[in-house]
Design a protein around this motif. Structure first.
Motif, PDB file in Angstrom:
ATOM      1  N   VAL A  20       0.830  -1.204   0.000  1.00  0.00           N
ATOM      2  CA  VAL A  20       0.000   0.000   0.000  1.00  0.00           C
ATOM      3  C   VAL A  20       0.865   1.254   0.000  1.00  0.00           C
ATOM      4  O   VAL A  20       0.520   2.263  -0.618  1.00  0.00           O
ATOM      5  N   TYR A  21       2.023   1.173   0.680  1.00  0.00           N
ATOM      6  CA  TYR A  21       2.845   2.371   0.845  1.00  0.00           C
ATOM      7  C   TYR A  21       3.276   2.974  -0.477  1.00  0.00           C
ATOM      8  O   TYR A  21       3.347   4.188  -0.606  1.00  0.00           O
ATOM      9  N   VAL A  74       0.377   5.105  -1.757  1.00  0.00           N
ATOM     10  CA  VAL A  74       0.039   6.217  -0.866  1.00  0.00           C
ATOM     11  C   VAL A  74       1.142   7.265  -0.876  1.00  0.00           C
ATOM     12  O   VAL A  74       0.885   8.469  -1.012  1.00  0.00           O
ATOM     13  N   LEU A  75       2.394   6.815  -0.771  1.00  0.00           N
ATOM     14  CA  LEU A  75       3.501   7.763  -0.721  1.00  0.00           C
ATOM     15  C   LEU A  75       3.683   8.475  -2.054  1.00  0.00           C
ATOM     16  O   LEU A  75       3.962   9.671  -2.094  1.00  0.00           O
ATOM     17  N   TRP A  98       1.203  11.230  -2.193  1.00  0.00           N
ATOM     18  CA  TRP A  98       1.482  12.385  -1.348  1.00  0.00           C
ATOM     19  C   TRP A  98       2.733  13.132  -1.805  1.00  0.00           C
ATOM     20  O   TRP A  98       2.740  14.357  -1.884  1.00  0.00           O
ATOM     21  N   LEU A 107      -2.530  13.082  -5.293  1.00  0.00           N
ATOM     22  CA  LEU A 107      -2.980  13.035  -3.907  1.00  0.00           C
ATOM     23  C   LEU A 107      -4.343  12.356  -3.811  1.00  0.00           C
ATOM     24  O   LEU A 107      -4.566  11.486  -2.969  1.00  0.00           O
ATOM     25  N   ILE A 122      -5.187   8.939  -1.786  1.00  0.00           N
ATOM     26  CA  ILE A 122      -6.203   8.810  -0.731  1.00  0.00           C
ATOM     27  C   ILE A 122      -7.178   7.699  -1.078  1.00  0.00           C
ATOM     28  O   ILE A 122      -7.499   6.836  -0.254  1.00  0.00           O
ATOM     29  N   SER A 135      -5.506   4.271  -0.582  1.00  0.00           N
ATOM     30  CA  SER A 135      -5.288   3.796   0.789  1.00  0.00           C
ATOM     31  C   SER A 135      -6.603   3.293   1.365  1.00  0.00           C
ATOM     32  O   SER A 135      -6.631   2.267   2.051  1.00  0.00           O
ATOM     33  N   ALA A 136      -7.701   3.978   1.072  1.00  0.00           N
ATOM     34  CA  ALA A 136      -8.996   3.500   1.558  1.00  0.00           C
ATOM     35  C   ALA A 136      -9.345   2.160   0.914  1.00  0.00           C
ATOM     36  O   ALA A 136      -9.749   1.212   1.585  1.00  0.00           O
ATOM     37  N   ILE A 189      -6.915  -0.866   2.065  1.00  0.00           N
ATOM     38  CA  ILE A 189      -7.141  -1.319   3.445  1.00  0.00           C
ATOM     39  C   ILE A 189      -8.442  -2.106   3.518  1.00  0.00           C
ATOM     40  O   ILE A 189      -8.512  -3.166   4.137  1.00  0.00           O
ATOM     41  N   ASN A 220       8.540  17.030   9.718  1.00  0.00           N
ATOM     42  CA  ASN A 220       7.522  16.694   8.733  1.00  0.00           C
ATOM     43  C   ASN A 220       6.726  15.491   9.249  1.00  0.00           C
ATOM     44  O   ASN A 220       7.290  14.442   9.540  1.00  0.00           O
ATOM     45  N   ILE A 261       4.597  13.445   7.865  1.00  0.00           N
ATOM     46  CA  ILE A 261       4.597  12.232   7.040  1.00  0.00           C
ATOM     47  C   ILE A 261       5.918  11.491   7.200  1.00  0.00           C
ATOM     48  O   ILE A 261       5.961  10.274   7.305  1.00  0.00           O
ATOM     49  N   VAL A 268      -0.393   2.466  10.564  1.00  0.00           N
ATOM     50  CA  VAL A 268       0.320   3.629  10.050  1.00  0.00           C
ATOM     51  C   VAL A 268      -0.306   4.100   8.730  1.00  0.00           C
ATOM     52  O   VAL A 268      -0.349   5.302   8.454  1.00  0.00           O
ATOM     53  N   VAL A 269      -0.813   3.156   7.917  1.00  0.00           N
ATOM     54  CA  VAL A 269      -1.474   3.573   6.680  1.00  0.00           C
ATOM     55  C   VAL A 269      -2.696   4.428   7.007  1.00  0.00           C
ATOM     56  O   VAL A 269      -2.948   5.450   6.362  1.00  0.00           O
ATOM     57  N   LEU A 270      -3.430   4.036   8.047  1.00  0.00           N
ATOM     58  CA  LEU A 270      -4.578   4.838   8.458  1.00  0.00           C
ATOM     59  C   LEU A 270      -4.141   6.217   8.924  1.00  0.00           C
ATOM     60  O   LEU A 270      -4.794   7.227   8.632  1.00  0.00           O
ATOM     61  N   LEU A 302      -1.480   7.838   7.886  1.00  0.00           N
ATOM     62  CA  LEU A 302      -1.145   8.589   6.668  1.00  0.00           C
ATOM     63  C   LEU A 302      -2.410   9.071   5.978  1.00  0.00           C
ATOM     64  O   LEU A 302      -2.489  10.214   5.506  1.00  0.00           O
ATOM     65  N   PHE A 303      -3.408   8.174   5.933  1.00  0.00           N
ATOM     66  CA  PHE A 303      -4.685   8.508   5.302  1.00  0.00           C
ATOM     67  C   PHE A 303      -5.292   9.738   5.970  1.00  0.00           C
ATOM     68  O   PHE A 303      -5.698  10.696   5.307  1.00  0.00           O
ATOM     69  N   MET A 318      -3.287  12.863   5.171  1.00  0.00           N
ATOM     70  CA  MET A 318      -3.499  13.355   3.810  1.00  0.00           C
ATOM     71  C   MET A 318      -4.818  14.084   3.684  1.00  0.00           C
ATOM     72  O   MET A 318      -4.921  15.082   2.984  1.00  0.00           O
ATOM     73  N   LEU A 319      -5.848  13.554   4.355  1.00  0.00           N
ATOM     74  CA  LEU A 319      -7.146  14.191   4.258  1.00  0.00           C
ATOM     75  C   LEU A 319      -7.140  15.556   4.923  1.00  0.00           C
ATOM     76  O   LEU A 319      -7.873  16.461   4.529  1.00  0.00           O
ATOM     77  N   ALA A 336      -2.515  17.399   4.038  1.00  0.00           N
ATOM     78  CA  ALA A 336      -1.677  16.985   2.921  1.00  0.00           C
ATOM     79  C   ALA A 336      -0.925  18.111   2.222  1.00  0.00           C
ATOM     80  O   ALA A 336       0.275  18.002   2.037  1.00  0.00           O
TER      81      ALA A 336
END
Lengths: 423, 172
Positions: free
Chosen positions: A138-139, A142-143, A146, A154, A158, A161-162, A165, B29, B31, B69-71, B73-74, B77-78, B81
């Motif tokens: 996933v990273y 996601v990364l 971002w 972006l 987002i 990632s949703a 997961i 930072n 992130i 951690v993904v959550l 980051l999520f 970002m929301l 970001a």
């Protein structure tokens, strides 16, 4: 050879290194061939020719593309986060390679007195390792989303990632029934449990259905027969995990340009593709391992006995890769809210329900001899289960509801207060 | 020979965890802080592998690295970001350091008290069996397990209630 082996810590270490290198190279070649295969198959389905310039049937096209991408300029946007921007493509590619480590792609061979199993590492928690490697993947997305410092990536990040997961949960839950039935988390044990044929079913003995009993002697003892609801759930969640159509929301071209990899170019862009195609191969190989008997096959000849299982494994895996491509050419992309709805409100409850059914059937007070009968019972329950799902889906008002997107009102219509669009 | 390898691997991961752990609190930072946290958690997972606890190690990766951690980051970002490197600093560094130091002292005191002088012999072990972990969780530790489950459920319901408070009845 001996000196090197001693220096590294014995022949085991040498064998491990050779296996890793061979698996890595094989996956790279598999990627090249899968991309070519996809372009050819989709071209054929759309009545085009597809790549046909480099090599026989254009098979070297991907190599040419790879070389081109390698020499292209590596553009980095001004507002990109330097460090993370470079890390993201690597994080997208590496976990896919990792997951292949627990897939048994053949039986074993004896070289110089040392038994070499055709699996990079037979972990006793192989299934868990597969899921963990997928969750690291996933990273990358996601990364990348971002770090690009741009709007569309972006949004893609987002979304993904949703999505990832949510579908990871369904993917993990769909594997639990297999683990319950096998009583082991090791992929080698799972393949071993599927060896041979379904075998003696004396259910119909002495009746006019005697022929059915004989039929069971031929049918391979794969989990697909008894566990096909789990297989369906695994495939749906697996396709969503690879970010491919119809679940390619993170890179929906019509909405997000190219989603998370919009800003990437050159070799970094190629790494994302490498990750995606290896993931396709790995998910296919995992489906074969878990539900289609892995490297087990009907014919194993005396001539080179180790090459036959590898061959069977390859044939089955290629069939699944074809399925992935076929789906991409056929199905339109899901709308985003539908995607989340499917993941959370359908796949997860369905897989939980199927875990309970499997657990209940698997409780076996009489003894282990009931194996086959248990499988038949599971298959019957599976049919009922799918029937229930079908009825639930048919009765769902949301599926019948047609959502018309609101049209932007014209000035005049607004003035006159005319209602437009849906309702 | 194998012991030397294990020592080298142990200290390499130790260094990784230590550096990443320090960077989690010093980087500006958010992130990046989350990513250093990932490195720390992966280091912890590798420690479990070195202790032959593969199941715990990969559950650690699956749950903490792959989901928690993904959550985070999520969420970042929301909300944050476009800023990313916003200054999250405040004047409570001293309080934070004291709290962290106390926590560390108490935890290490308890750990040393519990396991002092014990040495585990790993020669010839095949690693922890998943079965024994399952049996332990659902027999000896069943009460803490259930309490944690209820706590998580309460947190889940609470999160939904708080986040949807303003929306009223939407889906009726």
């Amino acid at each position: 050879m001996g000196a090197i082996a001693d220096f590294l810590g014995g022949p085991d270490v040498v064998i491990a290194i050779v296996k890793v290198v061979v698996a890595f190279a094989a996956l790279l070649v598999a990627t090249l061939l899968t991309i070519w295969f996809e372009r050819k198959v989709i071209a054929d389905m759309q009545a085009r020719i597809g790549p046909n310039r480099w090599g026989p049937f254009g098979v070297l096209q991907t190599v040419a593309d790879g070389i081109k991408l390698f020499f292209k300029e590596d553009v980095r946007p001004r507002y990109a986060d330097r460090w993370t921007y470079g890390l993201a493509p690597v994080m997208a590619a590496v976990p896919s390679f990792l997951a292949f480590a627990v897939i048994p792609f053949g039986d074993h061979v004896t070289v110089g007195g040392e038994r070499v199993d055709f699996i990079v590492s037979d972990l006793n928690i192989g299934v868990l390792f597969f899921l963990a490697a997928g969750s690291i993947g996933v990273y990358g997305v996601v990364l990348a989303g971002w770090a690009s410092g741009s709007k569309y990536p972006l949004l893609g990040g987002i979304r993904s990632s949703a999505q990832l997961i949510s579908y990871e949960i369904a993917l993990g839950l769909s594997l639990v029934p297999i683990v319950l039935v096998t009583n082991s988390l090791s992929t080698v044990d799972i393949v071993a449990a599927q060896a041979g044929s379904v075998g003696n079913v004396d259910l119909f003995d002495g009746t006019f259905l005697q022929g059915v009993s004989e039929l069971f002697e031929v049918i391979p003892n794969w989990y697909i027969w008894s566990q096909w609801p789990a297989f369906l759930l695994f495939m749906i969640a697996g396709i969503a995990e690879t970010n491919r159509a119809p679940f390619d929301l993170p890179e929906a071209e019509t909405e997000l340009i190219a989603g998370f990899h919009t800003e990437y170019s050159g070799i970094r862009f190629a790494l994302f593709f490498l990750g995606e195609y290896i993931h396709v191969v790995v998910i296919s190989a995992m489906a074969v391992t878990l539900f289609f008997g892995g490297w087990n096959g009907p014919i194993v000849d005396e001539f080179l006995p180790w090459i036959w299982p590898v061959g069977w494994f390859l044939v089955k895996t290629i069939a699944f890769v074809y399925l992935f491509i076929w789906l991409r050419a056929t199905l339109p992309r899901l709308r985003y809210d539908r995607l989340m709805w499917l993941g959370w409100k359908r796949l997860i409850p369905a897989s939980l329900l199927w875990i309970m059914v499997t657990a209940v059937v698997n409780v076996n007070p009489e003894g282990v001899d009931e194996q086959t009968l248990r499988s038949i019972r599971l298959a019957v329950f599976g049919a009922l289960f799918l029937l229930v799902l079908f009825v639930v889906a048919k009765g769902d008002p949301r599926l019948k509801q047609v959502v018309t997107p609101e049209r932007p009102r014209s000035r005049r219509a607004q003035k006159q207060g005319v209602k437009s669009g849906s309702s | 020979m194998a012991d030397t390898y294990l020592q080298v691997i142990f200290w390499a991961f130790f260094a990784l965890m230590a550096i990443a752990g320090i960077r989690v609190v010093t980087t500006r930072n958010v992130i990046h802080a989350a990513l250093y946290l990932v490195a720390t958690l992966l280091g912890a997972a590798s420690m479990y592998v070195l202790l032959y606890a593969e199941f715990v190690a990969w559950v650690q990766v699956l749950v903490y690295v792959g989901a928690v951690v993904v959550l985070m980051l999520f969420g970042l970002m929301l909300t944050r970001a476009p800023i990313g490197s916003a200054n999250f600093d405040n004047n409570q560094r001293l309080v934070g350091a004291v709290c962290a130091g106390l926590l560390f002292a108490v935890t290490s005191f308890i750990m040393v008290g519990a396991f002092e002088g014990q040495e585990i012999d790993f020669t010839g072990t095949e690693g922890t069996k998943v079965q024994s972990i399952g049996e332990a969780i659902f027999s000896i530790y069943v009460l803490p397990f259930e309490i944690v489950s209820v706590l998580l459920l309460a947190a889940l319901v609470g999160a939904v209630v708080i986040s949807r408070r303003d929306e009223g009845r939407v889906d009726s």
